[in-house]
Structure formats: C-alpha cells, structure tokens
Design an enzyme around this catalytic site. Structure first.
Site, PDB file in Angstrom:
ATOM      1  N   GLU A 235      15.385 -39.445 -41.172  1.00 41.67           N
ATOM      2  CA  GLU A 235      15.451 -40.852 -40.458  1.00 41.67           C
ATOM      3  C   GLU A 235      14.719 -40.976 -39.417  1.00 41.67           C
ATOM      4  OE1 GLU A 235      16.293 -43.036 -42.244  1.00 41.67           O
ATOM      5  OE2 GLU A 235      17.284 -41.719 -43.942  1.00 41.67           O
TER       6      GLU A 235
ATOM      7  N   VAL B  31      10.394 -16.828 -24.158  1.00 44.99           N
ATOM      8  CA  VAL B  31      10.976 -15.701 -24.775  1.00 44.99           C
ATOM      9  C   VAL B  31       9.766 -14.934 -25.598  1.00 44.99           C
ATOM     10  CG1 VAL B  31      12.527 -14.648 -26.458  1.00 44.99           C
ATOM     11  CG2 VAL B  31      13.152 -16.486 -24.896  1.00 44.99           C
TER      12      VAL B  31
ATOM     13  N   LEU C  67       6.242 -18.572 -30.079  1.00 46.92           N
ATOM     14  CA  LEU C  67       5.889 -19.738 -29.675  1.00 46.92           C
ATOM     15  C   LEU C  67       5.372 -19.708 -28.313  1.00 46.92           C
ATOM     16  CD1 LEU C  67       9.283 -21.804 -29.858  1.00 46.92           C
ATOM     17  CD2 LEU C  67       7.398 -21.975 -31.301  1.00 46.92           C
TER      18      LEU C  67
ATOM     19  N   VAL D 196     -13.052 -36.700 -28.649  1.00 45.05           N
ATOM     20  CA  VAL D 196     -13.596 -37.788 -27.959  1.00 45.05           C
ATOM     21  C   VAL D 196     -14.532 -38.874 -28.738  1.00 45.05           C
ATOM     22  CG1 VAL D 196     -15.675 -38.285 -26.483  1.00 45.05           C
ATOM     23  CG2 VAL D 196     -14.488 -36.238 -26.064  1.00 45.05           C
TER      24      VAL D 196
END
Length: 610
Positions: free
Chosen positions: A335, A404, A409, A484
């Site tokens: 949702e 970390v 990540l 751009v």
C-alpha cells in the site's frame, strides 16, 4: 569496536511430520525444534550490552549448517519517536520511550547472496529468513523451563481462509515508453552524494478492534507494530527507500473515526482525520491505519496512488488478517508502494523467479520483491513529482544510523562497501576498511570500469526522449553527470509538442498509455464537456471544488480520445476513477494550441508557462 556475539543453536532437529502445534503465527503442522545456546565472544570481564549491535547465529536447517549474520536496525525508530494511547476517561497519553537499545535486526545467511532476514531478539528469536530461495520462520515455543524454538515454512501454517486476498486499488498501469533500465533511473550525482536514499517517516495507527482482538494488551500490540515496521523497513530498501517509525497511536478508548468494512469510506475518513488532527500534533510523511475490521470482499488493503507527502492523501489502510508478521508487512509495503506512485504489476513486469509484491492478488508465497515496473514507476514519481517530505537527510532528530562497514550500503565516510571480506566480490574495494585498494580510482558507479574512471565521452545515461539528451562520463569521476534536459518550451516531435521536464507530452501518447493501440486524440468538440464542472469534466480543483474549464482552456482538463480499435467506435472516450481522479487528465506541459501549453488547468503561452 562492535562486539560480535556468536550463538550456537544446537539442533535436536526432528521434524514433526503430521503433528501440529499452535504458535503465535498460527497452527503449524510441520516444524523443526531447535535449542539456542548463547556462546559469547566478548572478552572475559567485559560488560555485555542488553542487545548487541551485531550478532551471528550458527544452526542447521534440514540438517545443513548455516550462519545467520544480524545487525541491529538502527534506523528503525526516529529520535523523536512517540507513542500515544488513551485512558479509560478519554485522556490522550503521549510518551517518548527510549528506543535506542532495541532488539530488532536485519540480516543475511553466510554464503547465500540472495538471503535476507528480519528478526526480533527481544524474547528469544522470532522472525523469518530466506535460505536457498525459500522462506523460513523461527519462533519460540514458550515451553516452561525450555529454550526450544520452532523453525517452519509458510506452507506449513494452516490458513483460516484460503480464498484469494486482494488490494482494493483497481487501476492497472500501462506505458507507451519502453521499459527503462534501472541504471537509467537514478538520482542525480549531487543527490546521491548527500542523500542516496529517500526517507519515509511512517506513523502507524491501531484501531479499537485491534485492541479488542489483543485483549487490551498494549505491550503486545506495540511489539507487533515494531516487528511489522522492521520488515517494512527491510522491504523498502529494494526501492532505495528507508521507512523510519516516527510514531504509534493506539485507539485504546474508542476509534477517532468510524472504521467500516467499506474501504472507500474508511480510507477517506482516515485521510481527513490525519490531515485535521494527527498532522497538527506530530510531523510525519505517511500514515497507515491497521484494523481488525474485516473489509468487504477479498480486500485487505487500500491506498491512494501517487500521494506521498500530500497533507491528506498520504495514507493507507490495512486489515490485520494474518498472525504472520511478514504477510501483513508485505501488505503495508504494497500500500505504501501505491502512495509512492506504483501501480499493480501487469504481465510484462518481472521479479525473476519470485512473485512480485505489487501484484493485485496477494500471493500464497509472501514476497519482498518489487518488479522492474515498480522500480520505474516509483522513481518516475519521485523525479517528476518531487515529493519534498522524503528528502530530509538522516540527521538531527531524524534517523540515527551510523555507518557500518560490511553492510553493502555506501555511507558517509566510506569509499566503497562490498559486504564482509568473505562475501566481497568487488576487486576495487578493501572489504575490511571500506576504502579503495591501492591504485583504484573508484569501486562503483556508471563511469567506473575495472577500478578506473571511464574515458571522457563514454555514454553513461541514454537519451530517454527527444527532450532528454544522453549524458557522458567526464573522465574525472565515477558518477554519471546529473541528468540534464532540454529547456522547457523547446519544440519537439516535429512541433507536435513542447519539451517539459525531459519529456515531450502530447495527447496521442497519453491516449495510448490509457487505452492502448488504435486510440488517438479526439476531435475538439469532445473537450467541450470540460466546461460542465461535473465529476469528470473540469480543469482543476480549488479547495476541493472542481472548477469548469473556460472555453479557451478545455484542452487542459479531462483527456478525450478517439477509439478506432476493433469492435470499438467511441469518438469521445475518456478515463475517470474515483480512486484517482487526477488520472485521465491532460498532463502538464501538453500542447493545447500553437505556442501554448497546459499549466495548472489553463492553456497559456509557452513564454508565460516557462
């Protein structure tokens, strides 16, 4: 230094074939019993924190040893997280609990690149993990004087109702453009540098029926909401989204709106309450109502499409129809996906071999995967609509999540992050330090090849339209230059349109997107209906009122198309839906006359618009 905990789970692994047991997740008829034994690797005499930042669990599944790596989800709660409930006499009671040392983790299985995990370690181990493409659940058995846990599959949980469940949103998405590669739908280099993710501040509301269902046990309800939010947070990372829980409200002394089985009524009522009441008390981006009311028909969730950050419509309602957290969390993420501009998947959308999270019918196998279509639609919505509320960086009173090394990540202070040393497959990156290896200029990016910057002039982002030229590497950076576009108002498609934010919007393409082939822009006479100011024929809305088009503006209201497809003869075909009244309107920037474009429901000179 993060202390690492090693826990060995000794298996008296005997599947109870044909027997069953009642767990929090339901009646399970086939499971393995495990007995966790914690073996700490902390130095002798060291003080063990209540919940470690990182943990490893060793155990067996189907007789095979596995190692589960877990990291505390430090971005689960915002720093100003609040909880509200109501006393028996109706007084509002709001607290700000300390949530830094919580017990909710994300993780993965060692040597399984596709593995994921979402675990609560508050009272034993509860949650799920994916191993070798199959989802397993783990849950304490809660036997007296025993550390026994059950490990089982979703297919072995008895379902109270086998009927297919559905999302209440009925729209389908079609595109007249070819599917764009994920690498072409990226945030600009400047945005990536400071904010590679988008951050949704989520507020959850629990209705009175849920309180009754849980026998008034507010602590039990809170724990369940934390577990659900932890899973939603994990799921949304596939879209480069991060959902932080900023607040929880429990309607413990009666509902603040009338919650009905009619999803249209309940969604609108909740949206109005959120705008006029909740937003005045607590800043947040998106709110979800969880209810134990049985919605009409097979519907278990409902939301507005493309409404993220809207003061009223950035909401969803979800039926708590399953005791399994993953199943309900998937509906919550589904949702929220609608709020982020994602429609239901169609036949040409793919999640590889897995079911997709945005299918209109809820899969019998819980899935945490968004399709290629979902990714495109989400980032198309973000880049075109630019919802401001999800741009705030995780600083100050927002998400608390220090970098970390090893979590794959790229975070502040890291040059690269390819995972743990044993799993790193990036030859440019030192997995132990998250720094580039000697001699490497880069470790990632569209302009990085074999650890070196790509040559100047190498195309890194293809042209997506006549108004969106390709971008090329500079030879000085691993990142593709910012996307751009040609100047708004520049003629395009042989003067059939004018450039607008990198696209060339013309009515023919919009008719094709709505209705398919052999459908074209209708005759001018059809557009006169937009002067009526009725439920479908209007130019814009002001304070909820639909404003009829002036004669010169009729081509900037509802879109009308001529359908010449086989078996059809509709000269003035239009699209209207109560779920999304904006869909089917002529898009901003569309040519409405020579030298004129649509802007806020008016047909104005190009020079005036831009």
């Amino acid at each position: 230094m993060i202390q690492v905990l090693l826990v060995t789970i000794c298996l008296a692994a005997f599947p109870y074939q044909g027997s069953s047991i009642i767990l929090e997740s339901g009646n399970v008829n086939d499971y393995e019993v495990v007995y966790p034994r914690k073996v700490t690797a902390l130095p002798k005499g060291a003080v063990q924190p209540k919940y470690e930042d990182a943990m490893q669990y060793e155990f067996k599944v189907n007789g095979e040893p596995v190692v589960l790596h877990l990291e505390k989800n430090k971005g689960l709660f915002s720093k100003d997280y609040s909880e509200t409930h109501y006393s028996p006499d109706g007084r509002e009671i709001t607290t700000y609990p300390a949530v830094e040392d919580h017990c909710y983790y994300h993780g993965r299985i060692e040597n399984d690149a596709d593995s994921t995990a979402s675990i609560s370690a508050c009272n034993g181990l509860k949650g799920h993990f994916k191993l070798q493409r199959e989802t397993y659940f783990i849950e304490p058995l809660k036997l007296s004087n025993s550390e026994a846990h059950a490990v089982f599959k979703y297919e072995n949980v008895e379902k109270e109702d086998e009927a297919p469940k559905m999302c209440g949103v009925t729209q389908n998405w079609k595109s007249y453009e070819p599917i764009k590669k994920a690498s072409q739908l990226v945030v600009t280099a400047e945005q990536q540098k400071y904010n590679p993710f988008r951050y949704v501040e989520l507020f959850i509301v629990v209705d009175q029926e849920m309180v009754t269902k849980n026998n008034g046990d507010l602590d039990k309800i809170k724990a369940r909401m934390y577990e659900l939010a932890n899973i939603v947070n994990e799921i949304l990372r596939y879209l480069y989204m991060h959902a932080a829980l900023v607040g929880l409200e429990i309607w413990s002394n009666g509902d603040k709106i009338t919650v009905k089985p009619d999803v249209d009524y309940t969604l609108n009522s909740f949206a109005e309450w959120r705008k006029t009441d909740l937003l005045t008390r607590k800043k947040h981006d998106n709110a979800q109502l969880l209810t134990a009311i049985d919605f009409n028909g097979p519907t278990i969730g409902y939301a507005y499409i493309g409404s993220m950050c809207h003061p009223k419509r950035s909401v969803a309602i979800v039926e708590d129809y399953s005791p399994i957290n993953l199943v309900v969390a998937v509906i919550m993420a589904h949702e929220m996906g609608h709020n982020l501009g994602i429609h239901h998947d169609t036949d040409f959308c793919s999640c590889g071999d897995y079911p997709c999270i945005m299918g209109p019918t809820i899969s019998n196998e819980p899935s945490k995967f968004f399709s290629n279509c979902s990714y495109i639609q989400c980032w198309d919505f973000i880049m075109k609509e630019n919802p401001q509320c999800i741009l705030n960086e995780p600083l100050g009173t927002d998400i608390v999540s220090p970098p970390v090394c090893g979590n794959e990540l790229l975070e502040v202070g890291e040059e690269c992050d390819c995972g743990t040393p044993e799993n790193c497959q990036n030859e440019c990156c030192d997995a132990a330090t998250c720094k580039l290896k000697s001699g490497s200029q880069c470790g990632h990016g569209d302009c990085c090849e074999q650890c070196k910057f790509s040559k100047s002039g190498t195309e890194c982002r293809a042209s997506m339209s006549e108004c969106d030229p390709a971008e090329h590497c500079t030879g000085q950076s691993s990142e593709c230059p910012a996307d751009v576009f040609h100047k708004n108002g520049q003629p395009c498609l042989d003067n059939y349109g004018y450039c607008y934010n990198g696209n060339c919007p013309i009515m023919y393409h919009q008719c094709y997107a709505l209705f398919g082939a052999d459908v074209y822009e209708a005759e001018d006479s059809c557009f006169k209906d937009n002067q009526k100011g009725n439920y479908y024929g209007y130019c814009r809305k002001e304070n909820g009122k639909k404003i009829p088009c002036a004669p010169e503006d009729v081509k900037c209201g509802r879109l009308y198309c001529k359908d010449n497809s086989p078996g059809q003869n509709n000269p003035c075909k239009m699209f209207y839906s109560n779920d999304d009244e904006h869909k089917g309107m002529v898009l901003p920037g569309t040519k409405c006359a020579d030298g004129k474009v649509c802007s806020n429901g008016h047909c104005v000179d190009v020079a005036t618009a831009y």
